[in-house]
Write a protein that holds these residues in place. Structure first.
Motif, mmCIF file in Angstrom:
data_model
loop_
_atom_site.group_PDB
_atom_site.id
_atom_site.type_symbol
_atom_site.label_atom_id
_atom_site.label_comp_id
_atom_site.label_asym_id
_atom_site.label_seq_id
_atom_site.Cartn_x
_atom_site.Cartn_y
_atom_site.Cartn_z
ATOM 1 N N PRO A 35 0.801 -1.228 0.000
ATOM 2 C CA PRO A 35 0.000 0.000 0.000
ATOM 3 C C PRO A 35 0.834 1.278 0.000
ATOM 4 O O PRO A 35 0.360 2.327 -0.424
ATOM 5 C CB PRO A 35 -0.847 -0.111 1.269
ATOM 6 C CG PRO A 35 -0.204 -1.141 2.107
ATOM 7 C CD PRO A 35 0.579 -2.036 1.194
ATOM 8 N N SER A 36 2.082 1.197 0.417
ATOM 9 C CA SER A 36 2.921 2.397 0.402
ATOM 10 C C SER A 36 3.372 2.758 -1.012
ATOM 11 O O SER A 36 3.854 3.871 -1.241
ATOM 12 C CB SER A 36 4.139 2.214 1.305
ATOM 13 O OG SER A 36 5.037 1.265 0.764
ATOM 14 N N LYS A 37 3.205 1.843 -1.967
ATOM 15 C CA LYS A 37 3.589 2.107 -3.354
ATOM 16 C C LYS A 37 2.396 2.210 -4.300
ATOM 17 O O LYS A 37 2.541 2.671 -5.423
ATOM 18 C CB LYS A 37 4.503 0.991 -3.868
ATOM 19 C CG LYS A 37 5.854 0.938 -3.201
ATOM 20 C CD LYS A 37 6.680 -0.173 -3.818
ATOM 21 C CE LYS A 37 8.061 -0.247 -3.240
ATOM 22 N NZ LYS A 37 8.832 -1.338 -3.863
ATOM 23 N N CYS A 38 1.209 1.762 -3.860
ATOM 24 C CA CYS A 38 0.038 1.751 -4.739
ATOM 25 C C CYS A 38 -0.602 3.135 -4.808
ATOM 26 O O CYS A 38 -0.971 3.705 -3.794
ATOM 27 C CB CYS A 38 -0.984 0.729 -4.240
ATOM 28 S SG CYS A 38 -2.477 0.667 -5.262
ATOM 29 N N THR A 39 -0.736 3.642 -6.033
ATOM 30 C CA THR A 39 -1.415 4.924 -6.262
ATOM 31 C C THR A 39 -2.664 4.732 -7.111
ATOM 32 O O THR A 39 -3.212 5.702 -7.619
ATOM 33 C CB THR A 39 -0.486 5.922 -6.979
ATOM 34 O OG1 THR A 39 -0.143 5.396 -8.261
ATOM 35 C CG2 THR A 39 0.759 6.219 -6.171
ATOM 36 N N GLU A 40 -3.106 3.482 -7.268
ATOM 37 C CA GLU A 40 -4.213 3.153 -8.174
ATOM 38 C C GLU A 40 -3.919 3.649 -9.581
ATOM 39 O O GLU A 40 -4.801 3.998 -10.329
ATOM 40 C CB GLU A 40 -5.529 3.738 -7.671
ATOM 41 C CG GLU A 40 -6.010 3.165 -6.357
ATOM 42 C CD GLU A 40 -7.305 3.784 -5.896
ATOM 43 O OE1 GLU A 40 -8.221 3.934 -6.720
ATOM 44 O OE2 GLU A 40 -7.389 4.115 -4.710
ATOM 45 N N CYS A 41 -2.653 3.721 -9.907
ATOM 46 C CA CYS A 41 -2.129 4.177 -11.203
ATOM 47 C C CYS A 41 -2.345 5.673 -11.464
ATOM 48 O O CYS A 41 -2.123 6.138 -12.588
ATOM 49 C CB CYS A 41 -2.663 3.327 -12.353
ATOM 50 S SG CYS A 41 -1.968 1.650 -12.355
ATOM 51 N N ILE A 42 -2.781 6.411 -10.445
ATOM 52 C CA ILE A 42 -2.904 7.866 -10.605
ATOM 53 C C ILE A 42 -1.532 8.419 -10.975
ATOM 54 O O ILE A 42 -0.529 8.067 -10.382
ATOM 55 C CB ILE A 42 -3.459 8.513 -9.324
ATOM 56 C CG1 ILE A 42 -4.948 8.209 -9.222
ATOM 57 C CG2 ILE A 42 -3.184 10.010 -9.281
ATOM 58 C CD1 ILE A 42 -5.639 8.764 -7.994
ATOM 59 N N GLY A 43 -1.512 9.272 -11.988
ATOM 60 C CA GLY A 43 -0.269 9.832 -12.484
ATOM 61 C C GLY A 43 0.299 9.061 -13.659
ATOM 62 O O GLY A 43 1.090 9.582 -14.424
ATOM 63 N N HIS A 44 -0.101 7.812 -13.784
ATOM 64 C CA HIS A 44 0.385 6.968 -14.876
ATOM 65 C C HIS A 44 -0.714 6.684 -15.902
ATOM 66 O O HIS A 44 -0.499 6.807 -17.096
ATOM 67 C CB HIS A 44 0.902 5.632 -14.345
ATOM 68 C CG HIS A 44 2.084 5.735 -13.445
ATOM 69 N ND1 HIS A 44 3.363 5.964 -13.893
ATOM 70 C CD2 HIS A 44 2.173 5.643 -12.094
ATOM 71 C CE1 HIS A 44 4.194 5.998 -12.864
ATOM 72 N NE2 HIS A 44 3.505 5.804 -11.760
ATOM 73 N N TYR A 45 -1.879 6.241 -15.397
ATOM 74 C CA TYR A 45 -2.985 5.822 -16.257
ATOM 75 C C TYR A 45 -4.310 6.319 -15.685
ATOM 76 O O TYR A 45 -4.382 6.712 -14.526
ATOM 77 C CB TYR A 45 -3.043 4.284 -16.366
ATOM 78 C CG TYR A 45 -1.792 3.666 -16.921
ATOM 79 C CD1 TYR A 45 -1.542 3.662 -18.289
ATOM 80 C CD2 TYR A 45 -0.864 3.071 -16.072
ATOM 81 C CE1 TYR A 45 -0.391 3.091 -18.797
ATOM 82 C CE2 TYR A 45 0.296 2.495 -16.574
ATOM 83 C CZ TYR A 45 0.530 2.511 -17.938
ATOM 84 O OH TYR A 45 1.669 1.950 -18.440
ATOM 85 N N ASP A 46 -5.346 6.245 -16.476
ATOM 86 C CA ASP A 46 -6.679 6.660 -16.027
ATOM 87 C C ASP A 46 -7.349 5.629 -15.124
ATOM 88 O O ASP A 46 -8.240 5.974 -14.352
ATOM 89 C CB ASP A 46 -7.593 6.928 -17.232
ATOM 90 C CG ASP A 46 -7.147 8.135 -18.034
ATOM 91 O OD1 ASP A 46 -6.505 9.036 -17.460
ATOM 92 O OD2 ASP A 46 -7.440 8.179 -19.241
ATOM 93 N N THR A 47 -6.945 4.371 -15.244
ATOM 94 C CA THR A 47 -7.533 3.299 -14.435
ATOM 95 C C THR A 47 -6.418 2.404 -13.901
ATOM 96 O O THR A 47 -5.346 2.310 -14.514
ATOM 97 C CB THR A 47 -8.507 2.434 -15.265
ATOM 98 O OG1 THR A 47 -7.797 1.862 -16.367
ATOM 99 C CG2 THR A 47 -9.690 3.250 -15.775
#
Length: 84
Positions: A35-47
Motif C-alpha cells: 500500500p505504500s507504493k500503490c497509487t491506483e495508477c494515478i499519475g500513470h494511467y486513467d484506471t
C-alpha cells in the motif's frame, strides 16, 4: 485507497508487470500489493492497470488503506519525483 489482492487470486502473473510503481510482488500464496507504493495508477494511467488485466476480478479497493485522490497524487509525486 490503495488496492488489495484477495484470496481469489489464481497467480496468473499478469498483474505484476502492469504495475508502474512496482507495488505488486509474489507473496507466499498469492500476489500482494504494497500500500505504500500503490497509487491506483494515478499519475500513470486513467484506471488501475492490475484491475484492468485481472481475469478473476480479485483486486478491490483496500478498506484498511483509505486515501483521497490528493493523497494518491502526493504519493505518486513522492515515488516518481514528478508533478501531476
Amino acid at each position: 485507497m490503495s488496492l488489495i489482492i484477495t484470496d481469489e487470486c489464481i497467480n496468473c502473473d499478469v498483474c505484476e508487470p502492469e504495475c508502474p510503481n512496482e507495488a505488486i510482488t509474489p507473496g507466499e500464496e498469492i500476489y500482494e500489493i504494497d500500500p505504500s507504493k500503490c497509487t491506483e495508477c494515478i499519475g500513470h494511467y486513467d484506471t488501475p492497470q492490475c484491475v484492468d488485466v485481472c481475469p478473476v476480478d480479485c483486486i478491490p479497493l483496500d478498506p484498511d488503506n483509505e486515501e483521497s485522490k490528493e493523497e494518491l497524487e502526493a504519493k505518486y509525486e513522492l515515488l516518481t519525483g514528478k508533478s501531476i
